[in-house]
Structure formats: C-alpha cells, structure tokens
Write an enzyme that holds these catalytic residues in place. Sequence first.
Site, PDB file in Angstrom:
ATOM      1  N   CYS A  25       0.431 100.677 -12.606  1.00 28.23           N
ATOM      2  CA  CYS A  25       0.391 101.581 -11.607  1.00 28.23           C
ATOM      3  C   CYS A  25      -0.783 102.184 -10.964  1.00 28.23           C
ATOM      4  CB  CYS A  25       1.563 102.544 -12.049  1.00 28.23           C
ATOM      5  SG  CYS A  25       1.997 103.549 -10.865  1.00 28.23           S
ATOM      6  N   CYS A  34      -0.264 105.873 -10.055  1.00 27.08           N
ATOM      7  CA  CYS A  34      -0.039 106.816 -11.379  1.00 27.08           C
ATOM      8  C   CYS A  34      -1.286 107.160 -12.013  1.00 27.08           C
ATOM      9  CB  CYS A  34       0.895 106.417 -12.397  1.00 27.08           C
ATOM     10  SG  CYS A  34       2.383 105.653 -11.853  1.00 27.08           S
ATOM     11  N   ASP A  35      -2.084 106.020 -12.198  1.00 28.61           N
ATOM     12  CA  ASP A  35      -3.280 105.993 -13.001  1.00 28.61           C
ATOM     13  C   ASP A  35      -4.675 105.823 -12.387  1.00 28.61           C
ATOM     14  OD1 ASP A  35      -1.665 106.592 -15.293  1.00 28.61           O
ATOM     15  OD2 ASP A  35      -1.245 104.362 -15.275  1.00 28.61           O
TER      16      ASP A  35
END
Length: 322
Positions: free
Chosen positions: A136, A139-140
């Site tokens: 992701c 997300c990261d």
Amino acid sequence: MAEYKSKVLIIGSGPAGYTAGIYAARAGLKPVLVSGTQVGGQLTITTEVENFPGFPEPIQGGELMQRMRDQAQNVGVQMIDDTITEIDFEHRPFVCSSENANSFVGDSLIIATGASARWLGLPSEEKFRGFGVSACATCDGFFYRNVAVVGGGNSALEEALYLTNFAKNVTIIHRRDAFRADKTMQERVAQNHKINVIWNCVVEEILGTESPLGVTGLRLKNVKTDNTTDVAVDGVFIAIGHHPNTDLVKGHLHLDKENYIVTKHNSCETSIKGVFAAGDVRDPQYRQAIIAAGSGCIAALEAEKYLNELGEQKNAVKPEAV
Ligand code: FAD
Ligand code: NAP
C-alpha cells in the site's frame, strides 16, 4: 454480544456492499451491513479516482467511500463494525458468527467481501513486511526514498506514480516486456523522469539488514537469461493483483478455479438459494468500483425478489380438498 436480525444481511463495506445497502434500504428491507476490517474497502487505500461517474474532478478514494457510507446510512442501512467469521448455510434464516462474538441472522445474504492484495510468497517478503515491504503506497510510501514496485497492472503503475511524490527514484519491476495497465497510465509512467522500468525480471529475494530490520535491496532474476542482479532500494511495494476473499464460503458456495464465487449468468445468484454475491468477490475479469456498485444493485434487487417469493410461499393458502 448482540443479535442482529434482518431480511437482508450484507457482508462487506466496499462499493458493492454500500450500493446493495442503499437499494435494499430503499426497498424497505431494513438491511444490516457488516463492515469488516477494511471499512470502505479497497478504494480507501488509493488516492485519486478519476473513472467513477458523477465526479468531474478526481475524487480521493477515501472520500468517495465515505460519501457512499453516508448515503447508505442516510437511507437507513444499519452499519455494524465487525467481521464475520462463520456462516451457517444449512439452516434458514442464515446465521453468522463474528469476531466480536455477535450473531447476525439474515433471511437472505449478500456476500460483498471483495479482494485482498496478493503477495509473492517469498520468506524474505514475509520477514520484511512492515519493515520496507508493503502492498500500500498510500499507507507507507512516505517513509522511503529509493523504491521498487513489483507488477505491471494498473495498481503497480498507479503506485509508482504516487510514490514519485516522496521518492527520488522509483523502479518498476515487471516479469514481462509489456504492461497490462491502461494506455493512459502507461503514458504517465513513460513521461515521469523519476520512474524507470526493469523488464522481464522477477524478485528472487528481498535483501536487508537484521538490526535494525530493514530492506536494502532486491535480488532480481531475468526470466529470459536466468542472470541475477542486485538493485539497491529501501522500500518495495508489491502490486501483483488481488485474490478474492472467499475463505468464509469455501466448501459451501460454488467457486471457480481462482476461488471467485460463481454466479448465474446475468445475475448475482450463487449456488445456494437466498445467497447473492456482488463486487470483486465474483469478478475475476473487470474488478472496477462501478461494476462492483452495479452488481451490488443487482444483488439487492434479486434479494428483494427472493424475499417476495419466500413470503408468497409462506402465505400461500392450500386449496381445500373437495
Ligand atoms: P472491496 O472494496 O474489496 O471491499 C470489500 C469489503 O469486504 C471491505 O469492506 C472488507 O472490510 C469487507 N470484508 C471482507 N471480509 C469480510 C468479513 N469476513 N466480514 C465482514 N466484512 C468483510 N477501481 C476503479 O474503478 N477505479 C479506480 O481508480 C481504482 N483504483 C484502485 C486502486 C487500488 C490501489 C486498488 C487496490 C483497487 C482499485 N480499484 C479501482 C478497484 C476497486 O477498488 C475495486 O473494484 C472495488 O473496491 C471492489 O469493491 P467491492 O465492494 O467488491 O470490494
Ligand atoms: P492485475 O491487473 O491482475 O495485474 C497484476 C500484475 O502483476 C500483472 O502485470 C501481472 O503480470 C503481475 N503479476 C502477477 N503475479 C505476479 C507474480 N507472482 N510475480 C510478478 N508479477 C506478477 O492487478 P491490479 O493491477 O491490482 O488490478 C486489479 C484490478 O483493479 C484491475 O481490473 C485494474 O484495472 C483495477 N484497477 C484500476 C485502477 C484504475 O482504474 N485507475 C487502478 C488500480 C487497479 P502479467 O501482466 O504478466 O500477468
């Protein structure tokens, strides 16, 4: 611990689940929807959505899904944040158990559990997951400056483009010599000077340090020559597609060879009467939000028809013998 009873029980809160909820609620069926751990589904981990009709400007995936949730709530869908762990398909009504020890009882069921990211299956991938290995980018992505993306579909190219917001270099590693992604996406990647592509290569191992645990590179194998090379990266994003979330229904509903739920032609009816499937969980081919939403609508309309027929059978007066 509580018991929730409904005529239509919807499992999943992606575009399919919310749309099924909107249609079932507007038909007066008072649906209950169980959200699962990813409230809003896959689109909540992406950035701009440009192809969902009704939004002339791109809309953030998270915002689109919040709007669907609000709409479903406004028309009367009862939302429960919980995860279904087991379904009893043998009795009517269907009874589902959940992670929070609740019991969900439905006269009909709509399975809209979507799909989850696929992994390469390497021990080193498992080891460094959360420490440089991710599925992701939204997300990261922020944490890494020299990254690789594995895959050649829309997800991989979208992730690569997004990662250029933070990274100095983004390398796409693809096992073939042509992308599967849309032409528009391919053009954007080709025009972005931060992205380079390594063709015909697979990841053989993810390299890293033990203390602190972290990724330092990838060992790649060229599938044409069998030669291996190491490339230095501090983050790697796996974007090689998704598998349907069908563990709940395995052994009960008819699944295809890739474990997608098989539904009747032009319908969301599954192999068990009263159980309908909508969205990516039944769609090995297109896996698009608009199609998931469309099938959510079909599933709700079919559930309504099923419940009407069930009611007619129950209410039918047996003709008297003469
Ligand atoms: P999902 O969105 O996968 O939702 C499944 C739901 O089921 C989740 O809420 C989950 O919590 C729930 N669930 C799962 N198991 C359980 C359980 N046991 N109990 C209760 N709930 C459960 N499509 C587009 O059209 N345009 C795009 O721009 C686009 N971008 C994308 C970007 C990325 C990074 C990804 C991964 C996908 C993208 N897609 C896009 C595809 C799109 O997201 C999917 O087609 C769509 O989300 C499928 O909707 P769904 O409702 O079937 O399932
Ligand atoms: P996908 O289209 O199935 O692509 C997966 C990619 O990963 C393919 O290029 C595949 O290679 C590669 N791959 C698969 N297994 C691999 C392995 N073990 N090792 C190395 N590479 C591997 O999946 P996706 O990109 O996640 O897209 C899923 C669906 O969501 C699609 O329908 C897509 O259109 C949709 N989506 C849409 C958007 C958008 O519209 N903006 C954005 C994201 C996703 P091969 O090509 O060789 O098979």
